[in-house]
Scaffold this motif. Structure first.
Motif, PDB file in Angstrom:
ATOM      1  N   THR A 147      36.830  51.849  13.606  1.00  0.00           N
ATOM      2  CA  THR A 147      37.726  52.914  14.098  1.00  0.00           C
ATOM      3  C   THR A 147      37.362  54.268  13.512  1.00  0.00           C
ATOM      4  O   THR A 147      37.667  55.315  14.101  1.00  0.00           O
ATOM      5  N   GLU A 148      36.699  54.271  12.355  1.00  0.00           N
ATOM      6  CA  GLU A 148      36.279  55.531  11.735  1.00  0.00           C
ATOM      7  C   GLU A 148      34.936  56.021  12.253  1.00  0.00           C
ATOM      8  O   GLU A 148      34.443  57.071  11.845  1.00  0.00           O
TER       9      GLU A 148
ATOM     10  N   MET B 176      45.906  50.801  14.701  1.00  0.00           N
ATOM     11  CA  MET B 176      44.516  51.106  14.359  1.00  0.00           C
ATOM     12  C   MET B 176      43.819  51.863  15.481  1.00  0.00           C
ATOM     13  O   MET B 176      42.932  52.698  15.228  1.00  0.00           O
ATOM     14  N   LEU B 177      44.203  51.584  16.726  1.00  0.00           N
ATOM     15  CA  LEU B 177      43.534  52.216  17.864  1.00  0.00           C
ATOM     16  C   LEU B 177      44.025  53.625  18.142  1.00  0.00           C
ATOM     17  O   LEU B 177      43.391  54.360  18.911  1.00  0.00           O
TER      18      LEU B 177
ATOM     19  N   PHE C  36      41.917  44.365  16.555  1.00  0.00           N
ATOM     20  CA  PHE C  36      42.506  45.676  16.335  1.00  0.00           C
ATOM     21  C   PHE C  36      44.003  45.629  16.643  1.00  0.00           C
ATOM     22  O   PHE C  36      44.448  44.877  17.520  1.00  0.00           O
TER      23      PHE C  36
ATOM     24  N   ALA D  96      41.457  56.336  17.215  1.00  0.00           N
ATOM     25  CA  ALA D  96      40.229  55.668  16.781  1.00  0.00           C
ATOM     26  C   ALA D  96      39.001  56.340  17.393  1.00  0.00           C
ATOM     27  O   ALA D  96      39.037  56.826  18.530  1.00  0.00           O
ATOM     28  N   ASP D  97      37.919  56.365  16.637  1.00  0.00           N
ATOM     29  CA  ASP D  97      36.660  56.959  17.090  1.00  0.00           C
ATOM     30  C   ASP D  97      35.609  55.847  17.166  1.00  0.00           C
ATOM     31  O   ASP D  97      34.725  55.733  16.324  1.00  0.00           O
ATOM     32  N   ILE D  98      35.725  55.003  18.207  1.00  0.00           N
ATOM     33  CA  ILE D  98      34.844  53.845  18.344  1.00  0.00           C
ATOM     34  C   ILE D  98      33.558  54.278  19.053  1.00  0.00           C
ATOM     35  O   ILE D  98      33.598  54.810  20.168  1.00  0.00           O
TER      36      ILE D  98
ATOM     37  N   LYS E  84      38.268  48.521  10.462  1.00  0.00           N
ATOM     38  CA  LYS E  84      38.678  49.871  10.058  1.00  0.00           C
ATOM     39  C   LYS E  84      37.474  50.807  10.052  1.00  0.00           C
ATOM     40  O   LYS E  84      37.562  51.962  10.466  1.00  0.00           O
TER      41      LYS E  84
END
Length: 572
Positions: A557-558, A488-489, A484, A492-494, A554
């Motif tokens: 992260t979504e 990207m972070l 990452f 982010a919704d990890i 990606k």
């Protein structure tokens, strides 16, 4: 009791007394007691008076001229099911042994039990013949058989009758008998198979595995790419399950030495048909059958539902809009290549276009597209099908797979002469697809000037939105080490999987992970200069094309997939 009384004892009772197995008094008492208890005479004698069952059976066989069989030496797998209701067999203490033509041979311990044979003949519509067996052995065999049927019927629990009643299965519904002598169209077996197929469809499985082993039998579904055991039928039913599936798929049920291929079509409703591609494989302990579920609705999902990023979808649509060129889709078996190509064909499928496909096999039937099932045994391979296509004024050609230089050369020639060609290769990335063509012997100039787009793809399990929770326990440094970037972070919704009643281990459904690379002048120049896969991949990254790993991250992260899933299907 005097000689006159003994003389009044006829049939089996009289013969047993004459052979000194029992006394006349015992015979009369046993007849009366059996009648009162509504038991058969022999059953009562063996169970209550502890008479030697084998001696009784031997004497009865001689008295009535009925063949005697040691039922303990008979393989329970050969006993036919579905011909007679279980309650009737228990009522008459009888068991079907095997069927030969229009004659059904019934195991009984009392040859005078003519009522049983008559009633079984009436219910089956088949002539019945008695075979004498020892009473205790018959009771044990009957109990084991009933238990095996109960364990199979238990598999139907929880399934509404309506789920099976509306099903229509097309296939070779023949009347052949299986290797055990029983009819293959056996009601419990039929319902069990239908239930398994319906359950697999409901759970979104892609494959069904019927697997025999030495001491067990199991059925597994591949759901979201992962195999899971769903039921373990009795081991002795393995031949019947295989025979039923082979009849449904129009295979030769008498041939068990070589693999076979077949197809089943199941009509679930007026508007929905499901096809199954079936393959049988002889294994050490019987035939393993694998069914690939081919749902035509998957090809109608539309490109928006497949998981392409906006820029990737735009690249694909732009090339589909070209009058000529080549699109290559690559990935391992089960990565969704067929659905990606069919989605593109559906976009192209208009009245103005002539579309032809060569497939092995044709997995999904598409209205308006000329689909050819290649058959190398008769000389119809991919190359020969392509030659024929070119003589039929095509606009779009789809080749199921480029397997050799001959097919590759004809496909490239078609792309160079005004046709749009779609095909697949089994490689791991877009760059390896280009070098694979070069290694096949395709000239570099042809690769560089003909291939317009390469799509490498995988299928990842979607996180269940009902139970997924934030993965706050993953250190920031670990995320950076995974690939990452700080950008990207940001926001982010990890998430990570948990598991609930609506999913399987925290996952539900799948989404595509793609690497979409368009042929650019720089990449074409590398190909002409005999660049390797690593150099081509680096150039693609330089020009902004995301590789599979970056596309997977990606999706992480979504909140669509977990980091564990990204690591499972891609490598850094």
């Amino acid at each position: 009791m005097n000689d006159r009384a003994i003389g009044q004892l006829t049939g089996l009772a009289g013969r047993l007394v004459a052979e000194s197995l029992i006394s006349a008094e015992e015979a009369v008492a046993a007849q009366q007691a059996a009648t009162s208890a509504q038991m058969h005479f022999v059953h009562y004698l063996v169970e209550q008076r502890h008479v030697d069952g084998w001696r009784v059976a031997d004497i009865a066989a001689q008295e009535f001229g009925v063949p005697l069989l040691d039922i303990t030496a008979l393989n329970v797998e050969s006993i036919p099911v579905g011909l007679v209701e279980t309650n009737l067999l228990l009522k008459h203490h009888a068991l079907p042994l095997f069927r030969r033509g229009n004659r059904l041979f019934i195991a009984v311990s009392d040859p005078t039990n003519l009522a049983a044979l008559d009633e079984l003949k009436f219910h089956t519509g088949i002539n019945t013949d008695a075979v004498l067996v020892e009473e205790s052995a018959l009771g044990l065999a009957l109990t084991q058989w009933v238990e095996s049927q109960d364990s199979l019927t238990d598999g139907l629990d929880g399934l509404d009758e309506s789920d099976l009643d509306d099903i229509e299965v097309s296939g070779g519904e023949r009347t052949d008998e299986d290797e055990g002598g029983g009819a293959v169209d056996e009601t419990p077996i039929v319902r069990f198979i239908n239930k398994v197929l319906v359950d697999a469809i409901k759970q979104g499985a892609s494959d069904i595995h019927f697997e025999p082993y030495e001491k067990s039998y199991r059925v597994r579904f591949r759901t979201d790419g992962i195999l899971q055991e769903v039921v373990k039928p009795p081991r002795n039913l393995a031949p019947r399950l295989a025979a039923r599936l082979k009849v449904m798929s129009q295979m030769d049920i008498s041939e068990r030495r070589i693999p076979q291929d077949g197809r089943i079509q199941m009509k679930l409703s007026r508007n929905r048909n499901i096809d199954f591609r079936v393959n049988s494989l002889p294994t050490l302990y019987g035939e393993k059958l694998v069914l690939r579920i081919l749902d035509a609705s998957s090809a109608q999902m539309g490109i928006d539902a497949l998981g392409y990023e906006d820029d990737q979808k735009k690249l694909y649509l732009n090339v589909l809009d070209q009058p000529q060129g080549m699109i290559l889709v690559t990935g391992p078996t089960g990565s969704g290549k067929t659905v990606s190509m069919y989605s593109g064909l559906n976009i192209l499928n208009t009245a103005e276009r002539n579309i032809s496909t060569a497939e092995d096999p044709v997995e999904i039937n598409l209205e308006g597209i000329n689909q050819v099932h290649v058959n190398p045994k008769v000389g119809l391979n991919f190359a020969e099908a392509l030659r024929s296509f070119l003589r039929q004024d095509p606009d779009v050609i789809m080749v199921g797979e480029i397997r050799d230089l001959e097919t590759a050369e004809i496909a490239i020639k078609a792309a160079q002469t005004g046709h749009l060609v779609l095909s697949t290769l089994h490689t791991n990335s877009a760059s390896e697809t280009l070098t694979r063509l070069l290694n096949m012997g395709v000239p570099a100039f042809n690769v560089a000037s003909t291939v317009d787009l390469i799509i490498a793809q995988r299928l990842a399990r979607r996180l269940c939105r009902n139970c997924a929770v934030p993965a706050d326990d993953i250190p920031h440094a670990t995320l950076l080490a995974e690939g990452f970037t700080e950008a990207m972070l940001q926001g982010a919704d990890i998430l990570r999987p948990v598991g609930c009643n609506e999913c399987v281990n925290g996952y539900r459904g799948r989404v595509g992970i793609y690497e979409v690379v368009k042929m650019t002048p720089a990449i074409a120049r590398l190909i002409m200069e005999n660049g390797n896969a690593m150099q081509i991949s680096e150039q693609a990254r330089t020009e902004g094309f995301s590789d599979l790993r970056r596309s997977a991250l990606k999706k992480v992260t979504e909140g669509l997939i977990s980091l564990e899933e990204a690591n499972r299907i891609t490598v850094d």
